[in-house]
Design a protein around this motif. Structure first.
Motif, PDB file in Angstrom:
ATOM      1  N   VAL A   1       0.824  -1.200   0.000  1.00  0.00           N
ATOM      2  CA  VAL A   1       0.000   0.000   0.000  1.00  0.00           C
ATOM      3  C   VAL A   1       0.860   1.251   0.000  1.00  0.00           C
ATOM      4  O   VAL A   1       0.516   2.253  -0.627  1.00  0.00           O
ATOM      5  CB  VAL A   1      -0.963   0.008   1.201  1.00  0.00           C
ATOM      6  N   LEU A   2       1.986   1.216   0.664  1.00  0.00           N
ATOM      7  CA  LEU A   2       2.853   2.390   0.667  1.00  0.00           C
ATOM      8  C   LEU A   2       3.362   2.696  -0.732  1.00  0.00           C
ATOM      9  O   LEU A   2       3.711   3.827  -1.049  1.00  0.00           O
ATOM     10  CB  LEU A   2       4.037   2.177   1.617  1.00  0.00           C
ATOM     11  N   ALA A   3       3.386   1.677  -1.580  1.00  0.00           N
ATOM     12  CA  ALA A   3       3.764   1.923  -2.963  1.00  0.00           C
ATOM     13  C   ALA A   3       2.784   2.880  -3.624  1.00  0.00           C
ATOM     14  O   ALA A   3       3.112   3.568  -4.592  1.00  0.00           O
ATOM     15  CB  ALA A   3       3.781   0.607  -3.742  1.00  0.00           C
ATOM     16  N   LEU A   4       1.582   2.946  -3.099  1.00  0.00           N
ATOM     17  CA  LEU A   4       0.561   3.808  -3.673  1.00  0.00           C
ATOM     18  C   LEU A   4       0.800   5.276  -3.347  1.00  0.00           C
ATOM     19  O   LEU A   4       0.247   6.157  -3.994  1.00  0.00           O
ATOM     20  CB  LEU A   4      -0.821   3.412  -3.131  1.00  0.00           C
TER      21      LEU A   4
ATOM     22  N   MET B   1      11.103  10.350 -11.703  1.00  0.00           N
ATOM     23  CA  MET B   1      11.504  10.247 -13.101  1.00  0.00           C
ATOM     24  C   MET B   1      10.485  10.943 -13.998  1.00  0.00           C
ATOM     25  O   MET B   1      10.829  11.506 -15.026  1.00  0.00           O
ATOM     26  CB  MET B   1      11.631   8.770 -13.490  1.00  0.00           C
ATOM     27  N   ALA B   2       9.217  10.883 -13.607  1.00  0.00           N
ATOM     28  CA  ALA B   2       8.179  11.478 -14.440  1.00  0.00           C
ATOM     29  C   ALA B   2       7.907  12.929 -14.074  1.00  0.00           C
ATOM     30  O   ALA B   2       7.172  13.623 -14.763  1.00  0.00           O
ATOM     31  CB  ALA B   2       6.876  10.684 -14.279  1.00  0.00           C
ATOM     32  N   LYS B   3       8.541  13.396 -12.962  1.00  0.00           N
ATOM     33  CA  LYS B   3       8.371  14.775 -12.517  1.00  0.00           C
ATOM     34  C   LYS B   3       6.882  15.133 -12.368  1.00  0.00           C
ATOM     35  O   LYS B   3       6.446  16.206 -12.760  1.00  0.00           O
ATOM     36  CB  LYS B   3       9.048  15.740 -13.504  1.00  0.00           C
TER      37      LYS B   3
ATOM     38  N   ASP C   1       3.462   1.822 -12.613  1.00  0.00           N
ATOM     39  CA  ASP C   1       4.073   1.937 -13.933  1.00  0.00           C
ATOM     40  C   ASP C   1       5.593   1.844 -13.845  1.00  0.00           C
ATOM     41  O   ASP C   1       6.241   1.199 -14.661  1.00  0.00           O
ATOM     42  CB  ASP C   1       3.677   3.259 -14.601  1.00  0.00           C
ATOM     43  N   ARG C   2       6.156   2.504 -12.844  1.00  0.00           N
ATOM     44  CA  ARG C   2       7.614   2.462 -12.711  1.00  0.00           C
ATOM     45  C   ARG C   2       8.094   1.054 -12.384  1.00  0.00           C
ATOM     46  O   ARG C   2       9.078   0.575 -12.950  1.00  0.00           O
ATOM     47  CB  ARG C   2       8.093   3.429 -11.628  1.00  0.00           C
TER      48      ARG C   2
ATOM     49  N   GLN D   1      10.620  -1.170 -14.818  1.00  0.00           N
ATOM     50  CA  GLN D   1      11.930  -1.596 -14.340  1.00  0.00           C
ATOM     51  C   GLN D   1      11.945  -3.061 -13.909  1.00  0.00           C
ATOM     52  O   GLN D   1      12.917  -3.522 -13.318  1.00  0.00           O
ATOM     53  CB  GLN D   1      12.363  -0.724 -13.159  1.00  0.00           C
ATOM     54  N   GLU D   2      10.887  -3.772 -14.245  1.00  0.00           N
ATOM     55  CA  GLU D   2      10.763  -5.152 -13.794  1.00  0.00           C
ATOM     56  C   GLU D   2      11.955  -6.016 -14.190  1.00  0.00           C
ATOM     57  O   GLU D   2      12.497  -6.773 -13.369  1.00  0.00           O
ATOM     58  CB  GLU D   2       9.468  -5.770 -14.332  1.00  0.00           C
ATOM     59  N   ALA D   3      12.401  -5.929 -15.438  1.00  0.00           N
ATOM     60  CA  ALA D   3      13.521  -6.752 -15.909  1.00  0.00           C
ATOM     61  C   ALA D   3      14.804  -6.415 -15.163  1.00  0.00           C
ATOM     62  O   ALA D   3      15.549  -7.311 -14.736  1.00  0.00           O
ATOM     63  CB  ALA D   3      13.709  -6.556 -17.417  1.00  0.00           C
ATOM     64  N   ASP D   4      15.074  -5.127 -15.001  1.00  0.00           N
ATOM     65  CA  ASP D   4      16.283  -4.706 -14.301  1.00  0.00           C
ATOM     66  C   ASP D   4      16.245  -5.121 -12.834  1.00  0.00           C
ATOM     67  O   ASP D   4      17.267  -5.539 -12.271  1.00  0.00           O
ATOM     68  CB  ASP D   4      16.450  -3.187 -14.391  1.00  0.00           C
TER      69      ASP D   4
END
Length: 226
Positions: free
Chosen positions: A12-15, A21-23, A44-45, A49-52
């Motif tokens: 939830v904190l991710a919310l 990066m998107a400013k 979205d971020r 960046q899932e692969a990395d």
């Protein structure tokens, strides 16, 4: 329960993180709007960046540090965890604890983010928060593999900035901060604040591991970070 609390708190904190990066400007004057505005940005971020991140899980610490912590009132949360022991500690000991608590949160949330798999999130209707200092923002996390997790996200209005910041989460009626305070109470009583500070520093150094890469190690990591 502690595992559920920590997992729920991190998801939830991710919310309530911002995408630097998107400013993107986020309205921090309204706790409900803030949560909803940044939800898609954060997910979205993580998706981009899932692969990395899969290649280098330690990147999750950067994501938490850069995107999440600016919206976490970790100073307030850390002192609440200390409770009455904050008064017994020196000013420097309190500062050291808060700094260690911040790094501990970064590592803890980063580890739990390895469990994130694009779960759906449902926001409950906003309520009037005029003249309130603390607001509970209800959020439901929908996971097809388990029953919905009903949460109440606690945000507090900073008296200096007049902006809302997260500091706790109540899952199934249990407060994450209350649970952490109870966990550390005996250690604080026996060894004092410096000992707990050092313990948090050591826990914050633990590497981030995806469970599907090494089930045993990841499981141990998740347990010690709690």
């Amino acid at each position: 329960m502690k595992s559920l609390l920590l997992r729920s708190f991190a998801l939830v904190l991710a919310l309530v993180s911002s995408a630097a990066m998107a400013k993107t400007d986020v309205d921090k004057s309204n706790p409900y709007v803030m949560v909803e505005q940044v939800a898609q940005i954060t997910f979205d971020r993580l998706a981009k960046q899932e692969a990395d991140i899969r290649a280098n899980p330690e990147l999750l610490k950067d994501v938490v540090r850069e995107e999440l912590m600016p919206y976490i009132f970790y100073q307030y949360a850390g002192l609440k965890v200390l409770g009455n022991y904050a008064k017994q500690a020196s000013q420097q000991e309190r500062r050291d604890f808060v700094a260690a608590f911040r790094e501990y949160l970064i590592t803890s949330y980063a580890q739990v983010f390895t469990l994130y798999d694009r779960q759906a999130v449902v926001f409950q209707p906003a309520k009037d928060f005029a003249n309130k200092k603390i607001v509970m923002v209800p959020v439901d996390i929908i996971d097809e593999q388990r029953p919905p997790i009903n949460l109440q996200f606690k945000v507090r209005k900073n008296s200096k900035s007049n902006q809302w910041q997260a500091f706790d989460l109540v899952a199934e009626g249990v407060s994450l901060l209350d649970a952490k305070q109870k966990e550390l109470r005996s250690i604080l009583a026996q060894n004092g604040v410096p000992e707990v500070t050092q313990m948090l520093i050591e826990k914050s150094k633990r590497p981030i591991v995806f469970k599907d890469e090494n089930d045993t190690d990841a499981s141990k990591n998740a347990q010690v970070q709690e």
